[in-house]
Write an enzyme that holds these catalytic residues in place. Structure first.
Site, mmCIF file in Angstrom:
data_model
loop_
_atom_site.group_PDB
_atom_site.id
_atom_site.type_symbol
_atom_site.label_atom_id
_atom_site.label_comp_id
_atom_site.label_asym_id
_atom_site.label_seq_id
_atom_site.Cartn_x
_atom_site.Cartn_y
_atom_site.Cartn_z
ATOM 1 N N HIS A 58 0.838 -1.201 0.000
ATOM 2 C CA HIS A 58 0.000 0.000 0.000
ATOM 3 C C HIS A 58 0.874 1.254 0.000
ATOM 4 C CE1 HIS A 58 -3.615 2.366 1.534
ATOM 5 N NE2 HIS A 58 -2.605 3.180 1.827
ATOM 6 N N GLU A 59 1.848 1.283 0.915
ATOM 7 C CA GLU A 59 2.716 2.454 1.017
ATOM 8 C C GLU A 59 3.684 2.542 -0.174
ATOM 9 O OE1 GLU A 59 1.755 4.481 3.005
ATOM 10 O OE2 GLU A 59 0.566 3.242 4.355
ATOM 11 N N HIS A 62 1.920 4.284 -2.990
ATOM 12 C CA HIS A 62 1.962 5.736 -2.814
ATOM 13 C C HIS A 62 3.321 6.286 -3.261
ATOM 14 C CE1 HIS A 62 -1.824 6.312 -0.836
ATOM 15 N NE2 HIS A 62 -1.516 5.627 0.248
#
Length: 268
Positions: A58-59, A62
């Protein structure tokens, strides 16, 4: 100016992440083969490590999107190594979401990478950076539920099905919660570039409390039921029944003892 060697090291996958993946693989094998003396412990390790892997991805989504959007500082910060220890708030990004899974069986999104927003030009790029994280959870949920919606469950052990169903529930809850247009969450990050400067300044002080407000709302029974009814509807659309995700949670909380009803399906 960074050299090619330094850029390569900035993007080399961290041994910490590889270790977490190894735990996921070994514990997943133990659940599949029923090798573990305590199957609930194997489910706990498998789901927890897979959940941490999804948080890292998820990170990473980003960070990778930010890199391609113009923030060249991302690599030097270690965000491209998938190392959870490199995150700005490791407590919020990893520890707190894992604790909420253990206590409440809910995928709580965390906050992590610091992006140099001033280096990025264009509202669409800012929105894409924020959207990348929840979309990763959506993709993870699709992968976890693939055996269900592809009708390919023949030969899949029942406990492993339970574990996948519960892991999918965590991904769906994380995707929904993080997509809410609440300050501090990715959903607000998607729409924020399109808001007026005045509105952004007025909302900014509330950003640190957005996630806490959402969590507090989930304690209201009517809100909680509405939210999980929506989650169940999404899971049903992906072929996962409520029984399977509920039994996955039961096996995950092995210290409470396994529900006899769930065990009856395993022992058939």
């Amino acid at each position: 100016m960074p050299t090619a060697a330094s850029r390569h090291s900035d993007r080399r996958i961290s041994p910490v992440f590889l270790g977490i993946v190894a735990v996921m693989a070994v514990s997943g094998w133990a659940v599949w083969t029923d090798y573990a003396a305590t199957v609930g412990l194997a489910v706990f390790l498998f789901v927890t490590s897979a959940w941490i892997v999804s948080l890292c991805l998820h990170e990473y989504a980003h960070a990778r999107t930010a890199l391609h959007s113009g923030d060249l500082s991302i690599g030097a910060k270690g965000y491209l190594t998938l190392n959870p220890l490199a995150y700005t708030h490791a407590l919020l990004s990893i520890v707190l979401p894992v604790l909420f899974v253990i206590m409440g069986g809910i995928g709580l999104p965390g906050g992590a990478v610091f992006i140099e927003r001033g280096s990025i030009r264009g509202r669409w790029k800012h929105s894409a950076i924020s959207a990348a994280g929840p979309l990763t959870n959506v993709l993870f949920a699709v992968v976890c539920t693939a055996p269900f919606w592809l009708d390919a469950l023949d030969g899949v052990p029942m406990v492993f099905r339970y574990a996948l169903a519960f892991l999918a529930l965590l991904q769906v809850t994380a995707a929904i919660l993080n997509s809410l247009p609440v300050p501090g969450l990715d959903g607000y990050g998607v729409i924020e570039p399109w808001l007026s400067y005045k509105i952004r300044r007025q909302v900014e002080p509330f950003a640190p409390f957005g996630l806490l407000a959402v969590f507090a709302l989930l304690f209201i029974p009517e809100v909680n039921h509405f939210f999980f009814d929506g989650v169940d509807a999404v899971l049903r659309g992906l072929g996962v029944g409520g029984l399977e995700s509920d039994c996955g949670l039961e096996y995950y909380r092995f210290w409470q003892g396994t529900n006899e009803f769930c065990e009856s399906f395993v022992n058939e």
